[in-house]
Scaffold this active site. Sequence first.
Site, PDB file in Angstrom:
ATOM      1  N   ASP A   1      -6.303  33.762 -23.665  1.00 40.05           N
ATOM      2  CA  ASP A   1      -5.619  35.923 -24.736  1.00 40.05           C
ATOM      3  C   ASP A   1      -5.658  36.781 -23.502  1.00 40.05           C
ATOM      4  O   ASP A   1      -6.672  37.145 -23.071  1.00 40.05           O
ATOM      5  CB  ASP A   1      -6.258  35.869 -25.308  1.00 40.05           C
TER       6      ASP A   1
ATOM      7  N   HIS B   1      -2.582  33.998 -26.603  1.00 40.69           N
ATOM      8  CA  HIS B   1      -2.164  35.255 -27.643  1.00 40.69           C
ATOM      9  C   HIS B   1      -1.125  34.978 -28.740  1.00 40.69           C
ATOM     10  O   HIS B   1      -1.488  35.528 -29.651  1.00 40.69           O
ATOM     11  CB  HIS B   1      -1.912  36.251 -27.159  1.00 40.69           C
TER      12      HIS B   1
ATOM     13  N   CYS C   1      -4.421  40.937 -33.906  1.00 36.94           N
ATOM     14  CA  CYS C   1      -4.486  42.134 -32.420  1.00 36.94           C
ATOM     15  C   CYS C   1      -5.332  43.403 -32.689  1.00 36.94           C
ATOM     16  O   CYS C   1      -5.703  43.961 -33.140  1.00 36.94           O
ATOM     17  CB  CYS C   1      -3.080  41.938 -32.117  1.00 36.94           C
TER      18      CYS C   1
END
Lengths: 357, 381
Positions: A302, A331, A145
């Site tokens: 996501d 995610h 991320c």
Amino acid sequence: MTATNTTSSAADIESMSSKYATGMSILLEGAKSDTGKTPKEVIWTKNKAKLYRYEPTLEKRFPVPILLIYALINRSYVLDLMPGNSLVEYLTQKGFDVYMLDWGTPGEEDKHLTFDNYVLDYIPRAIKKVLSCSHAKDITLLGFCMGGTMTAMYASLFPDKPLKNLILLTAPTDFTPEKMGLYGLMTSAEYLNPDLLVDAFGNIPADLVDTGNRLVKPVTNYVGTYVTMWDRIMHDKPMQTWLAMNKWVNDGVPFAGGTFIQWIREFYQQNKLVKGEIKLRGRRVDLSRITCPVLNIAGTKDHICSLPQSEATMRLISSQDKEFLVLDAGHIGLLTGGDAKKRLWPKLYAWLELRSH
Amino acid sequence: MSSEANSQNTTIPTDPIELWKRWNETTSKVWLNAIQSSTEATTKSSSLYSSWLQTIGGSANKAQEQIHLNPFQMMSSKDAWKTWFDTTMDIWRKAIQTGNDPLGLTRQWLTMMEEAQQKLLAGAPLQTDPFTLFKEWYDATSDQWSKVVEETLSSKQYLESTRPLIESYASITSAFRHANEEYFKHLQLPTITDIANVAQLVINLEEKVDTIGDSLENFEQSHQATLEGLAHLEQRFNQVATVDMISALERRFHQVATTEAVASLQQQVHQVATVDMISALERRFNQVATVDMVSALEQRFHQVATTEAVASLQQQVHQVATVDMVSALEQHLNQVDSKLDRVLAALEKLEEKEPAEHTQTSNAPSRKAQKKNASQQEVQE
């Protein structure tokens, strides 16, 4: 009604009550789960940050160590969720020398920290320690991320040795509003002034960040998650993974004020990274300077880092050896759970196996 | 597990309606508490959900009141859920009528609930378990509702409403924080800012320690490298020649040709044919005839008639009679010879007739014998 039926009915009701009590306990007290259990030792600290070395479970098979870097707003256990469902555990069991940089929880005194500090001070020093501890000359960086965006910035600023490989897991680099859906609207300069929030809070509270993330998929996050919880409780399905994931979602850390302003203004509102306009202490971040082998992974579901946001990296970097892997996952589901075990982890191993000597 | 949960476990209700009532009470309370605490802690961006869930809680309370008032008529789950739907939707309708629906979300919600009610109540017998029915309801509506909510949240109207909300919340927080700081300052008590300042000093100190640590580490590494380098150098020194060896080498150097000489030699070498060239030449030499062969050939050449001689001979040959002509001539000679033989025979007969003359002729050889002698001479030649 016979005695047997009465007993059965009472048992059913008792079972049902117990289930309701379990659900209510989770709702009232929050999800509890033993996370981050892979044995480790702290080999270096800096301010709130810690560098972990995970204890190898077998003789080291690959001379190139792996350093995991996650997002500043998460806890370190996101990559070491729980025994049997942990990326760290998997890599360790495959014979890799695994390290992780735990950012810790920023305090009021850290509200001025920016990406300049994290990318130019913390990451390089952590890498130096890893190399020293591992007696290695090269390293693989795996960023998740925002941690992926940070490792990409590091890779562009330090394109030569010791960086051997770069793995980006749902790492956004392109912040064009049209590519971010509701996130793009919510963070636009028209509706969000990051300075105002930092003036008020210093560091941005984790709840506020979580609320922003949840509002992108409100029904799923506020209702669907708990429908799933009740469903699992009522039908006696295993709860461990749900508990660990729910703990993850509700257990963020505050976002250092200075970094939050940079993240919202320069990345989300001005989209400076793809334009090569991000500067850290005067040094321009140019992703085209990345030449090492890159594995870039994104999830179709996501909504925190949309597919086009990470796909853009492929055209920005100069690596000859680069691969973009798209998984049908969200995610969190991309990183943990059954699908991750079947698809992501073996892929990571296969890719690393060829490039870790 | 909480004490509340424990107390629930100790008195397990056997009546399903009582169970439903207790579940509803607890869940409603939890949701409302959760919503209230979250709105206090955040920017109230979840207020949309707050009102939604509060309404659910309120309507559920109404429903359970009815259940409580007349439990025996509520034994049919279908009736129970119909009442729940009716009561819930009635509250939503009232919310719309009071104008408390600026984004039109309540109206859409109500429409969706009406559809869900028709769908659920028209189908198979409904579950008595409230959760199962709720899940069915959620599964039937969540996709559509997600779409509606996300569209609403993306609307300019909603987004514009969030900005002043966030700004006012931030300014209130900021003012409150500032007031607290001032208050504690007057009380001469350390505030969070003071503690943060001290912490910052500690961080700075740590940074300095880190810098010293890095320097020491670098020194250690470089010292280690120096030691290794010295050891390596020592090894190399041991391999280096002594003074005597160097003197001897020097003497040999003096004997060695100078650079110019070497350069000259090099030039010469460049001019010399290469081994390949020599090999090729050798192969060609091997193919060439030797001097002896050439001499022999020369001798033979000398023995060979010149072109002119050959031409002359050729001319002569042209002039020489052919084999046919020779055969014809031979035939002719044979004929002449036969004639001569006949003439000679005739002459001999005549000589036998003349004895005097015969005595004279017996001393001389006959013509036939002369011819025979001549032929023998020709053969010998």
